[in-house]
Scaffold this active site. Sequence first.
Site, PDB file in Angstrom:
ATOM      1  CG  HIS A 115       2.708  -2.748   7.889  1.00 55.04           C
ATOM      2  ND1 HIS A 115       0.764  -2.898   8.104  1.00 55.04           N
ATOM      3  CD2 HIS A 115       2.292  -1.595   7.460  1.00 55.04           C
ATOM      4  CE1 HIS A 115      -0.039  -1.388   8.301  1.00 55.04           C
ATOM      5  NE2 HIS A 115       1.963  -0.978   7.669  1.00 55.04           N
TER       6      HIS A 115
ATOM      7  CG  ASP B 251      -0.281  -4.255  12.032  1.00 54.64           C
ATOM      8  OD1 ASP B 251       0.925  -4.541  10.882  1.00 54.64           O
ATOM      9  OD2 ASP B 251       0.338  -3.160  12.722  1.00 54.64           O
TER      10      ASP B 251
ATOM     11  CG  ASP C  82      -1.569   1.694   5.793  1.00 53.92           C
ATOM     12  OD1 ASP C  82      -0.236   1.181   6.413  1.00 53.92           O
ATOM     13  OD2 ASP C  82      -1.630   2.735   7.326  1.00 53.92           O
TER      14      ASP C  82
ATOM     15  CD  GLU D  66       3.762   0.232  10.127  1.00 59.59           C
ATOM     16  OE1 GLU D  66       4.280   1.593   9.610  1.00 59.59           O
ATOM     17  OE2 GLU D  66       2.670   0.405  10.360  1.00 59.59           O
TER      18      GLU D  66
ATOM     19  CG  HIS E 254      -3.212   6.011   9.793  1.00 58.36           C
ATOM     20  ND1 HIS E 254      -2.514   5.620  10.498  1.00 58.36           N
ATOM     21  CD2 HIS E 254      -2.797   4.342   8.937  1.00 58.36           C
ATOM     22  CE1 HIS E 254      -1.773   5.221  10.437  1.00 58.36           C
ATOM     23  NE2 HIS E 254      -1.720   4.148   9.311  1.00 58.36           N
TER      24      HIS E 254
END
Length: 471
Positions: free
Chosen positions: A97, A99, A130, A164, A442
């Site tokens: 992904h 995003d 990520d 995602e 994150h």
Amino acid sequence: MLEPLFQYIDDHQNQFVQRLKEWVAVQSNSGDHTKWGEVERILNMTAVKIQEMGGTVEFADVGTHQLPSGETVPLPPVILAEFERDPKKATLCIYGHVDVQPAKMADGWTTDPFNLTEIKGNLYGRGATDNKGPVLAWLHAVESYQATEKEIPVNIKLIIEGLEEVGSYGLLELTRKRNDSFFADVDFIVISDNVWATRSPALTYGTRGSSYFFVEVDGPKLDFHSGVYGGSIQEPMSDLIALLGSLLDHTGKILVPGVTDDVAPLTEDERKLYDNISFDLEEMKSVAGVKHFLQDTKEEVLMARWRNPSLSIHGIQGAFSEPGTKTVIPKQVTGKFSIRQVPNMDPPDVERKVKEHLQQVFSTLKSPNRLRVTATVGAKPWVANLKDPQYVAGQRAVREVFGVDPELIREGSTIPIAQNFQEETGKSVMMLPIGGHDDGEHSQNEKISRYNYIEGTKLFAAYFYELSLLK
Ligand SMILES: CC(C)C[C@H](NC(=O)CN)C(=O)O
């Protein structure tokens, strides 16, 4: 066979880092639907790169989505791509992904999150690990075969999405629709959207699922002066704090009745898998900046992350959160929390139990305010069969590049589509992470090290080769 590819990857590493810099610069935060234009921009850049490499790209329409506000919005498409196909070869489908989670300097980043910055061998930027770095690493692995004029030993298909981080809206339905077409000739599905658990390379055989909840408490018609109304009205914020406070205790135990009833018991075979993980408790405490974890031993900490459920409270929308003081009573607040789930928990069952619990607690508050609980994600946990031949190929590829055997790990986070791919297509799914244990997905200062990014690209190139050798 692999040496020229590895040489090409080493020689082109600066170019690969530059490409990651261009991708990280796109603020493709899928959590805010008003930014989905940026999600589409990064999907277009991905498609152009695949097309330049000779792949064919379809932008698959995945329909619309209803937001918690009730508004219906069109979803960004999903990329279905493939390189030239040879029916004699096995077919590998790569999922990733492009995003990202939100990020801003004010959160405490040391460098601009959307300007990839290299410091002491680490590449800092939102999405570096990520999952933009790994998606590019797959493409660069294909490029290394093409540029050195070596035949790619397996057929390559790609599924690249841009939602995602919010639960892969529309992808399950697309998987069902394309089961007899796009997926028909796929032999293996591989995902690299997670990190190693320690300093050692790893193969991942499980992820937790997730359900995400919005708890909205709606009260007076305006934000009022607390000196005027304070003490005479029941405040939405105090209702919300009572509701959120009823969810878990200080030991991390989930207090929602029945939610943990279906957690699969630990078997002796599974317990043994934890013995070999080189997880250093002291190092992990220092990475996290905490004096102690909620558990005492390495095994207990790993099980808490990988094979037990957890509940986290993420935020309160509508509450005053600026620096300084403001003496208002917010008229409406929305608490946000999620529950990570493990086999044999079932997201719809968890959703029902959470809603019942919150309604029950709210009724004890005798509040004149209005409560609305909605669930936005319902992603299942995933566990693979370690005897699957993909794990043999993965193990050989890790040995080839890193000179050690991979650790067999699980992952506490969620790849919403993993279990769906396995269930709907019946194909084998494996996760082959390249991110480091301290990459901080994150978090502030998310990064991937140049070492992991480049050696990870070699790992993917070696993996194609090892997969083609399976009987
Ligand atoms: C459903 C979640 C929002 C998905 C998210 N996935 C990842 O971070 C994968 N790298 C998660 O929070 O686990």
